[in-house]
Design a protein around this motif. Sequence first.
Motif, PDB file in Angstrom:
ATOM      1  N   LEU A   1     -57.818   4.252  38.300  1.00  0.00           N
ATOM      2  CA  LEU A   1     -58.973   3.370  38.355  1.00  0.00           C
ATOM      3  C   LEU A   1     -58.591   2.116  39.127  1.00  0.00           C
ATOM      4  O   LEU A   1     -57.599   1.465  38.803  1.00  0.00           O
ATOM      5  CB  LEU A   1     -59.433   3.004  36.941  1.00  0.00           C
ATOM      6  N   VAL A   2     -59.368   1.812  40.143  1.00  0.00           N
ATOM      7  CA  VAL A   2     -59.134   0.629  40.955  1.00  0.00           C
ATOM      8  C   VAL A   2     -60.419  -0.192  40.962  1.00  0.00           C
ATOM      9  O   VAL A   2     -61.482   0.314  41.316  1.00  0.00           O
ATOM     10  CB  VAL A   2     -58.748   0.997  42.413  1.00  0.00           C
ATOM     11  N   LEU A   3     -60.322  -1.445  40.542  1.00  0.00           N
ATOM     12  CA  LEU A   3     -61.442  -2.369  40.612  1.00  0.00           C
ATOM     13  C   LEU A   3     -61.090  -3.440  41.635  1.00  0.00           C
ATOM     14  O   LEU A   3     -60.066  -4.101  41.505  1.00  0.00           O
ATOM     15  CB  LEU A   3     -61.706  -3.017  39.250  1.00  0.00           C
ATOM     16  N   GLU A   4     -61.916  -3.574  42.645  1.00  0.00           N
ATOM     17  CA  GLU A   4     -61.668  -4.548  43.701  1.00  0.00           C
ATOM     18  C   GLU A   4     -62.861  -5.482  43.808  1.00  0.00           C
ATOM     19  O   GLU A   4     -63.992  -5.039  44.012  1.00  0.00           O
ATOM     20  CB  GLU A   4     -61.435  -3.849  45.033  1.00  0.00           C
ATOM     21  N   GLY A   5     -62.599  -6.771  43.649  1.00  0.00           N
ATOM     22  CA  GLY A   5     -63.661  -7.765  43.752  1.00  0.00           C
ATOM     23  C   GLY A   5     -64.068  -7.964  45.197  1.00  0.00           C
ATOM     24  O   GLY A   5     -63.232  -7.988  46.096  1.00  0.00           O
ATOM     25  N   GLU A   6     -65.349  -8.084  45.413  1.00  0.00           N
ATOM     26  CA  GLU A   6     -65.875  -8.315  46.756  1.00  0.00           C
ATOM     27  C   GLU A   6     -66.994  -9.335  46.678  1.00  0.00           C
ATOM     28  O   GLU A   6     -67.631  -9.496  45.640  1.00  0.00           O
ATOM     29  CB  GLU A   6     -66.420  -7.024  47.359  1.00  0.00           C
ATOM     30  N   GLN A   7     -67.210 -10.007  47.765  1.00  0.00           N
ATOM     31  CA  GLN A   7     -68.318 -10.947  47.880  1.00  0.00           C
ATOM     32  C   GLN A   7     -68.768 -10.914  49.326  1.00  0.00           C
ATOM     33  O   GLN A   7     -67.956 -11.060  50.237  1.00  0.00           O
ATOM     34  CB  GLN A   7     -67.859 -12.347  47.482  1.00  0.00           C
ATOM     35  N   ASP A   8     -70.047 -10.679  49.541  1.00  0.00           N
ATOM     36  CA  ASP A   8     -70.536 -10.530  50.908  1.00  0.00           C
ATOM     37  C   ASP A   8     -70.580 -11.844  51.676  1.00  0.00           C
ATOM     38  O   ASP A   8     -70.253 -11.886  52.855  1.00  0.00           O
ATOM     39  CB  ASP A   8     -71.914  -9.877  50.917  1.00  0.00           C
ATOM     40  N   VAL A   9     -70.993 -12.925  51.038  1.00  0.00           N
ATOM     41  CA  VAL A   9     -71.057 -14.221  51.725  1.00  0.00           C
ATOM     42  C   VAL A   9     -70.598 -15.323  50.784  1.00  0.00           C
ATOM     43  O   VAL A   9     -70.750 -15.236  49.574  1.00  0.00           O
ATOM     44  CB  VAL A   9     -72.491 -14.551  52.221  1.00  0.00           C
ATOM     45  N   LEU A  10     -70.034 -16.373  51.377  1.00  0.00           N
ATOM     46  CA  LEU A  10     -69.701 -17.569  50.615  1.00  0.00           C
ATOM     47  C   LEU A  10     -70.960 -18.407  50.482  1.00  0.00           C
ATOM     48  O   LEU A  10     -71.917 -18.233  51.228  1.00  0.00           O
ATOM     49  CB  LEU A  10     -68.620 -18.381  51.334  1.00  0.00           C
TER      50      LEU A  10
ATOM     51  N   LEU B   1     -64.754  12.841  28.081  1.00  0.00           N
ATOM     52  CA  LEU B   1     -66.208  12.821  27.959  1.00  0.00           C
ATOM     53  C   LEU B   1     -66.736  11.394  27.858  1.00  0.00           C
ATOM     54  O   LEU B   1     -67.744  11.044  28.470  1.00  0.00           O
ATOM     55  CB  LEU B   1     -66.653  13.631  26.743  1.00  0.00           C
ATOM     56  N   VAL B   2     -66.060  10.556  27.093  1.00  0.00           N
ATOM     57  CA  VAL B   2     -66.476   9.164  26.922  1.00  0.00           C
ATOM     58  C   VAL B   2     -66.355   8.411  28.246  1.00  0.00           C
ATOM     59  O   VAL B   2     -67.265   7.678  28.635  1.00  0.00           O
ATOM     60  CB  VAL B   2     -65.633   8.477  25.819  1.00  0.00           C
ATOM     61  N   VAL B   3     -65.246   8.603  28.947  1.00  0.00           N
ATOM     62  CA  VAL B   3     -65.018   7.908  30.223  1.00  0.00           C
ATOM     63  C   VAL B   3     -66.053   8.345  31.255  1.00  0.00           C
ATOM     64  O   VAL B   3     -66.660   7.502  31.933  1.00  0.00           O
ATOM     65  CB  VAL B   3     -63.584   8.168  30.742  1.00  0.00           C
ATOM     66  N   VAL B   4     -66.286   9.631  31.369  1.00  0.00           N
ATOM     67  CA  VAL B   4     -67.262  10.133  32.345  1.00  0.00           C
ATOM     68  C   VAL B   4     -68.648   9.595  32.023  1.00  0.00           C
ATOM     69  O   VAL B   4     -69.382   9.159  32.908  1.00  0.00           O
ATOM     70  CB  VAL B   4     -67.244  11.679  32.389  1.00  0.00           C
ATOM     71  N   ARG B   5     -69.010   9.599  30.754  1.00  0.00           N
ATOM     72  CA  ARG B   5     -70.322   9.079  30.347  1.00  0.00           C
ATOM     73  C   ARG B   5     -70.443   7.587  30.671  1.00  0.00           C
ATOM     74  O   ARG B   5     -71.474   7.123  31.135  1.00  0.00           O
ATOM     75  CB  ARG B   5     -70.529   9.313  28.855  1.00  0.00           C
ATOM     76  N   ALA B   6     -69.378   6.836  30.431  1.00  0.00           N
ATOM     77  CA  ALA B   6     -69.414   5.392  30.678  1.00  0.00           C
ATOM     78  C   ALA B   6     -69.526   5.068  32.166  1.00  0.00           C
ATOM     79  O   ALA B   6     -70.156   4.082  32.543  1.00  0.00           O
ATOM     80  CB  ALA B   6     -68.167   4.731  30.095  1.00  0.00           C
ATOM     81  N   LEU B   7     -68.922   5.896  33.017  1.00  0.00           N
ATOM     82  CA  LEU B   7     -68.901   5.601  34.447  1.00  0.00           C
ATOM     83  C   LEU B   7     -69.977   6.340  35.235  1.00  0.00           C
ATOM     84  O   LEU B   7     -70.155   6.080  36.421  1.00  0.00           O
ATOM     85  CB  LEU B   7     -67.522   5.920  35.026  1.00  0.00           C
TER      86      LEU B   7
END
Length: 98
Positions: free
Chosen positions: A27-36, A82-88
């Motif tokens: 699992l990789v979570l990467e923060g992004e922001q399109d504009v300042l 099952l729990v992980v798949v349902r959550a995502l």
Amino acid sequence: MTAPRPKTCAACGRGIAAREVYYRFKLVLEGEQDVLDASGGGEGDDLAALVKQLEEGPDDPRELEEQVHWERTGVVCSACRLVVVRALAPSPTPAGPH
């Protein structure tokens, strides 16, 4: 032949026997922001001010980095899969902001 190393479910902590099916995950979570925020001067000025604020702030650089990039790998048992798949899985109706 050596026995496989024992595995532990990352979600529930239960030991997974060698004969049981398990599921690997990454699992990789990467923060992004399109504009300042465009309420200031030029883009370069905004970025320089943001960098200065981060450098002078009391926040731990590692904590800030984890807010932008967080990565985990592991295994889960069949029940927790099952729990992980349902959550995502995408919800048929929007859940709204959390």
